[in-house]
Every structure is written in structure tokens, then in C-alpha cells.
Design a protein around this motif. Structure first.
Motif, PDB file in Angstrom:
ATOM      1  N   LEU A 125       0.827  -1.202   0.000  1.00  0.00           N
ATOM      2  CA  LEU A 125       0.000   0.000   0.000  1.00  0.00           C
ATOM      3  C   LEU A 125       0.862   1.253   0.000  1.00  0.00           C
ATOM      4  N   SER A 126       0.313   2.335  -0.539  1.00  0.00           N
ATOM      5  CA  SER A 126       0.970   3.626  -0.424  1.00  0.00           C
ATOM      6  C   SER A 126       1.027   4.010   1.058  1.00  0.00           C
ATOM      7  N   THR A 164      -5.864   4.780   7.874  1.00  0.00           N
ATOM      8  CA  THR A 164      -6.168   3.635   8.742  1.00  0.00           C
ATOM      9  C   THR A 164      -7.505   2.994   8.377  1.00  0.00           C
ATOM     10  N   LEU A 165      -8.510   3.815   8.010  1.00  0.00           N
ATOM     11  CA  LEU A 165      -9.816   3.253   7.682  1.00  0.00           C
ATOM     12  C   LEU A 165      -9.734   2.320   6.486  1.00  0.00           C
ATOM     13  N   HIS A 166      -8.998   2.752   5.443  1.00  0.00           N
ATOM     14  CA  HIS A 166      -8.817   1.888   4.279  1.00  0.00           C
ATOM     15  C   HIS A 166      -8.092   0.606   4.668  1.00  0.00           C
ATOM     16  N   GLY A 188       3.050  -2.800  -9.001  1.00  0.00           N
ATOM     17  CA  GLY A 188       3.093  -1.502  -8.343  1.00  0.00           C
ATOM     18  C   GLY A 188       2.248  -1.477  -7.084  1.00  0.00           C
ATOM     19  N   GLU A 189       1.741  -0.266  -6.787  1.00  0.00           N
ATOM     20  CA  GLU A 189       0.965  -0.079  -5.566  1.00  0.00           C
ATOM     21  C   GLU A 189      -0.374  -0.806  -5.609  1.00  0.00           C
ATOM     22  N   LEU A 190      -0.826  -1.227  -4.429  1.00  0.00           N
ATOM     23  CA  LEU A 190      -2.169  -1.795  -4.316  1.00  0.00           C
ATOM     24  C   LEU A 190      -3.134  -0.666  -3.960  1.00  0.00           C
TER      25      LEU A 190
END
Lengths: 102, 240
Positions: B93-94, B99-101, B122-124
């Protein structure tokens, strides 16, 4: 005597905490090679221990279960999808039971 | 791409997971209703837990009226692998992901969803994860509902053969990796042998199935970690 819903809640809380704590709290990489290795091997050991010998008693007849087990092993080693493996081993058991115990 | 595009892509990528889950959770629904759970209870368990191994193993404990501590410990050990997956995903993750995500994504950390998420280039993106989760969980919950609902009117012959589904899926998860990595193969075979010994040997067989799995897992995984520690390589973990 516990109610079934209270078991479900206990399970859900434990399982969710396991999933949520690392994602939300651990921002640094785990350093211990032992812990990393241990966690890496856990799923293989758990799933293997759960599968065998339980799979032998998974259907009504052990002969049919063994045929289903062999089918699943062969297809898994050929990298077939979860769906293909699951459905094929069920189908083999169904056919074997039909032939042998009609 | 916009968030919604990621979401749609996630929903599409999870179709094979959804189908696989339906077959397995159908079997779970049947087994749950045989264990005495109502259709609503079985469906509820699937929606709140989304964990095949954990849910299947819980049925025996529920039938035996085990203590909450036993249930918690069993779920902890069986689902401990999600901790590693969750830790690995936190690196995908970026750092800006809130926190909610992170808490939302955590709900759907399963072997299969993790497998797809970890392979993303790449990023999720959280939106992508939510797409994966929704499609997969719909299959998991719907299959459970159908199994628990129709299981009671299904012919015994069909119920008997569906008992194989979950174990077929487990083998399909572990064997492809075992084929290419010798230590994993050694772990799989050792765990099966040890579990067999514990199942049939007098005295040892009196240990409940839940604790048998816990003991086998801890012993085999610890031995493997000593004799074949995993070394970090680029793009993932490799066993030495």
C-alpha cells in the motif's frame, strides 16, 4: 452452554484482529529470519495437516475418497485452478460411489 | 485510472475466486447445517469470518461445546498465516493510505484474495481491493446460504461427494508451491505424516482435531524454519 452466535463473534473478532493488526500497526519490516520463515511455512503445514488423513473420511466410502484425493493431487500438481481441482475430485467421488455402491 | 475503474477491475479479477468459493462454501453450508447451525447462523458465520479452514474447523468445536478460549486459540493458530499476508500487503500500500482503508482491506485477507493482491504490479489501490473483496465475499456467502438451505433436501450421494471440495481446494493451494520448492514439499509431507500418526495412534488420537492441527503446524513449521530458513529475494520470499 454457549450460543452459536457467541462462538461466531469470538471467531470473527480473533480472525479480524489477526488480519487488521499488521496492516494498521506494523509499518516496519519483520527482521527475525526465524519468525519470517515460520510464518511462511505455517499455511502449508496447517492445510496439509487438515487435509490428511481427514480427506480419507470426507465421503461415505474410503475407496471413493482415495480416488478423489489422488485426482486432487494430480490436478494440483498440474497447477489447475482451485475450482477445477475441487469440482473434479467431487465428480470422481460421485462416479466411483455410483459405480461401486449403487 | 480513477478509483471506480480500479474497483471494477477488482470485481472482474475476482470472478474465478468467486466461483471457487461458491463450490467450497456450498460444502461448508451443508456441513454447517449437519453440525446443527441454522441457515442464518451459517450465512452469518461466512459473512463475518470469510475463512474456509477456520470455519470448517470451528464446527467440531461448536458441536462439542468447547470453551471460548479453545475456539479463540484454534482460530488464532489456523488463521495466523493471515498475519504474514496482512504484513506483506501493508508493504504494497501507499504510505498515504489511511487507517480506515487499511481496516477495510483487512476484512478480506484470505489466501486467494491475498494471492491476487500480492501479484498486482506496483501499488495496491484500496478501491481495487474492495472490488476483489466484494465479488469474492458474495460467492462465499451465497454458496454458504445455498449449501445450508439446499443441503437439507439434497440427496446423500451428492452431499457425500461434496465433502471432497474443501480438501481439493487446500491441495490446489499448497501443492503448486510444494512442487517447485523442496522445503515446502517436505513441510507438506511431514505435516500429513505427523497428522496421520496423531489421528490413529492410541493415546495421541484422544487429542482433539483442533489441537492436533495446532501441534503439527507449530512443530513442522518451526523445524522447517530452523533447517530451511526463508531468505528474502527481490519480488518475494524464497526458501533457501
Amino acid at each position: 452452554m454457549h450460543s452459536i452466535y457467541s462462538y461466531i463473534i469470538v471467531m470473527a473478532v480473533v480472525t479480524y484482529l489477526i488480519r487488521a493488526l499488521p496492516l494498521t500497526l506494523i509499518r516496519k519490516e519483520i527482521k527475525s529470519p526465524f519468525v519470517k520463515s515460520f510464518l511462511y511455512y505455517v499455511p502449508y503445514a496447517t492445510l496439509a495437516a487438515m487435509t490428511f488423513p481427514a480427506i480419507l473420511h470426507a465421503s461415505d466410502y474410503m475407496v471413493a475418497s482415495i480416488c478423489g484425493f489422488v485426482t486432487a493431487v494430480v490436478l494440483s500438481l498440474k497447477n489447475k485452478s482451485l475450482l477445477t481441482v475441487a469440482v473434479s475430485s467431487c465428480a470422481v467421488v460421485f462416479v466411483v460411489e455410483l459405480i461401486m455402491y449403487h | 485510472m480513477k478509483s471506480f475503474d480500479y474497483f471494477k477491475k477488482g470485481m472482474k479479477d475476482a470472478i474465478p475466486i468467486c466461483l471457487g468459493y461458491m463450490a467450497v462454501s456450498f460444502a461448508f453450508g451443508i456441513q454447517a447445517s449437519e453440525a446443527g447451525l441454522s441457515v442464518l447462523q451459517a450465512t452469518c458465520m461466512s459473512l463475518m469470518n470469510v475463512t474456509s479452514a477456520g470455519q470448517f474447523s470451528s464446527l467440531e468445536l461448536i458441536m462439542n461445546q468447547a470453551t471460548f478460549a479453545e475456539m479463540a486459540l484454534l482460530q488464532f493458530i489456523i488463521n495466523l498465516r493471515y498475519m504474514l499476508m496482512s504484513a506483506a500487503l501493508s508493504q504494497k500500500l501507499s504510505t498515504k493510505t489511511g487507517t480506515l482503508h487499511r481496516m477495510g482491506i483487512a476484512y478480506g485477507v484470505t489466501d486467494e484474495i491475498f494471492g491476487v493482491s500480492a501479484l498486482v504490479k506496483g501499488e495496491l489501490k484500496p478501491a481495487y481491493s474492495y472490488g476483489l473483496i466484494i465479488t469474492s465475499v458474495v460467492g462465499w456467502v451465497f454458496g454458504t446460504f445455498m449449501g445450508a438451505f439446499a443441503g437439507q433436501i439434497m440427496p446423500q450421494r451428492l452431499i457425500s461427494c461434496l465433502g471432497l471440495a474443501i480438501y481439493g481446494m487446500f491441495l490446489a493451494i499448497i501443492l503448486p508451491e510444494a512442487k517447485v520448492k523442496k522445503p515446502v514439499m517436505a513441510v507438506v509431507i511431514s505435516a500429513m505424516v505427523m497428522s496421520t500418526v496423531f489421528t490413529y495412534t492410541p493415546v495421541l488420537k484422544s487429542i482433539s482435531s483442533g489441537f492436533r492441527i495446532i501441534i503439527v503446524t507449530v512443530v513442522v513449521a518451526a523445524l522447517a524454519s530452523v533447517f530451511a530458513p526463508v531468505v528474502e529475494t527481490e519480488g518475494g520470499q524464497e526458501s533457501a
